[in-house]
Design an enzyme around this catalytic site. Structure first.
Site, PDB file in Angstrom:
ATOM      1  N   HIS A  38       0.828  -1.213   0.000  1.00  0.00           N
ATOM      2  CA  HIS A  38       0.000   0.000   0.000  1.00  0.00           C
ATOM      3  C   HIS A  38       0.856   1.254   0.000  1.00  0.00           C
ATOM      4  O   HIS A  38       2.011   1.240   0.429  1.00  0.00           O
ATOM      5  CB  HIS A  38      -0.881   0.019   1.253  1.00  0.00           C
ATOM      6  CG  HIS A  38      -2.204  -0.629   1.064  1.00  0.00           C
ATOM      7  ND1 HIS A  38      -3.394  -0.024   1.409  1.00  0.00           N
ATOM      8  CD2 HIS A  38      -2.537  -1.844   0.575  1.00  0.00           C
ATOM      9  CE1 HIS A  38      -4.398  -0.838   1.143  1.00  0.00           C
ATOM     10  NE2 HIS A  38      -3.900  -1.954   0.632  1.00  0.00           N
ATOM     11  N   GLU A 107      -6.309  -0.343  -6.056  1.00  0.00           N
ATOM     12  CA  GLU A 107      -7.316   0.568  -5.510  1.00  0.00           C
ATOM     13  C   GLU A 107      -6.890   2.014  -5.754  1.00  0.00           C
ATOM     14  O   GLU A 107      -5.701   2.334  -5.708  1.00  0.00           O
ATOM     15  CB  GLU A 107      -7.507   0.364  -3.991  1.00  0.00           C
ATOM     16  CG  GLU A 107      -7.946  -1.012  -3.574  1.00  0.00           C
ATOM     17  CD  GLU A 107      -6.754  -1.895  -3.199  1.00  0.00           C
ATOM     18  OE1 GLU A 107      -5.647  -1.349  -2.958  1.00  0.00           O
ATOM     19  OE2 GLU A 107      -6.914  -3.122  -3.165  1.00  0.00           O
TER      20      GLU A 107
END
Length: 322
Positions: A38, A107
């Site tokens: 991330h 994402e």
């Protein structure tokens, strides 16, 4: 028999502690470990997001037998596919074959930072298709030149490759992505027990290939404290599935989307407390859906060490009786 892994959750833990936890997971008897990749945490309260690939290099030296895998890396925007291929090949060599590359369509939360916008889901799937083909070709060891709809590659070559190509896992949530995983992947990755996706994967050519999943839990001898922690740090997971989660651009948006999520809402999908049977029953759904691997996520960085003791003594032996 299914294998049970441990999740190195970058969003809730500093880089140094992640390396410590990987070594602890190996000593506790986990079969493998996965790591999230991330740029942002899901919520501000989680408080961390170190660079997963630097952590992986350190983990490779801090462990001896533990297989490792990214869960998952997005090779679409923040990383160009040729860079992902080089990183993965290096990890394959550092670990002497203990590394697998998990890939997914990503994402908005992590990819918008480069300022290129966020493509539609159909476009992202086409991008992933191209990216996986480039990575797999580079793993072959030769020069690669490629001109596609989204990516160009000009005479790229990986000079440091492991003895065997790094296995590629591909995240899927429906029929199209399951077919892509079957065609180009060595592993299917699904977050939830979705037997219909597993069946589509197998029917499309994935029969006999591993299926990896992930199960969050909140271990604590105080069940109410476990539920409170799960709600505080994991309520983002209940905002409406990946079709919603893939689109939100930042932790503040996940905070707003999860504003009405209650502790009981989280506890319905996250076992809270020290009830081994509750975790076993949650894991059983994955096993019955055809999963061969299941990585556990212990919610809360400050509860990892107590979790390892409980997992080694009670949880892992019970899970292996499945």
């Amino acid at each position: 028999m299914p294998e049970f892994g441990y999740t190195l959750m970058c969003e809730q833990t500093s880089a140094r502690r992640l390396v410590d936890f990987a070594a602890m997971a190996e000593r506790a008897g986990f079969d493998y470990a996965v790591i999230s990749d991330h740029y942002f945490p899901w919520l501000e309260e989680m408080g961390h997001s170190p660079y997963a690939w630097s952590v992986l290099g350190a983990v490779a030296q801090a462990t001896e037998r533990l297989p490792l895998m990214t869960y998952v890396t997005c090779p679409l925007m923040r990383y160009h596919p040729v860079v992902v291929a080089q990183k993965a090949a290096t990890m394959g060599e550092l670990t002497q074959g203990r590394f697998a590359l998990g890939l997914g369509a990503g994402e908005n939360l992590n990819e918008h930072v480069i300022g290129e916008g966020w493509p539609s889901v159909d476009t992202r799937h086409r991008m992933l298709d191209e990216a996986v083909r480039i990575i797999r070709e580079l793993f072959g060891g030769g020069y690669v030149t490629f001109q596609g709809e989204f990516y160009d590659v000009d005479s790229a070559k990986l000079y440091d490759l492991p003895d065997s190509p790094v296995p590629i896992g591909i995240a899927a949530s429906g029929g199209a992505s399951a077919r892509l995983a079957a065609e180009y992947g060595d592993i299917l990755v699904i977050n939830e027990p979705m037997p219909e996706v597993v069946e589509r994967f197998r029917a499309a050519g994935g029969a006999g290939k591993p299926v990896y999943g992930q199960l969050a839990l909140s271990y604590d001898t105080d069940a109410e404290a476990a539920k409170e922690r799960a709600h505080r740090l994991w309520r983002w997971s209940a905002v409406g599935g990946w079709k919603v989660m893939a689109e939100l651009p930042g932790p503040v948006n996940f905070e707003a989307a999860a504003g009405t999520v209650r502790p009981d809402d989280v506890a319905r999908s996250v076992p809270c407390g020290d009830d081994v049977d509750a975790v076993v029953e949650a894991a059983r759904k994955y096993v019955e859906a055809g999963f061969t691997h299941l990585a556990l996520v212990q919610i809360g960085a400050d509860q990892q060490e107590p979790f390892f003791g409980w997992a080694q003594e009670k949880l892992l032996p019970a899970l292996r009786r499945l």
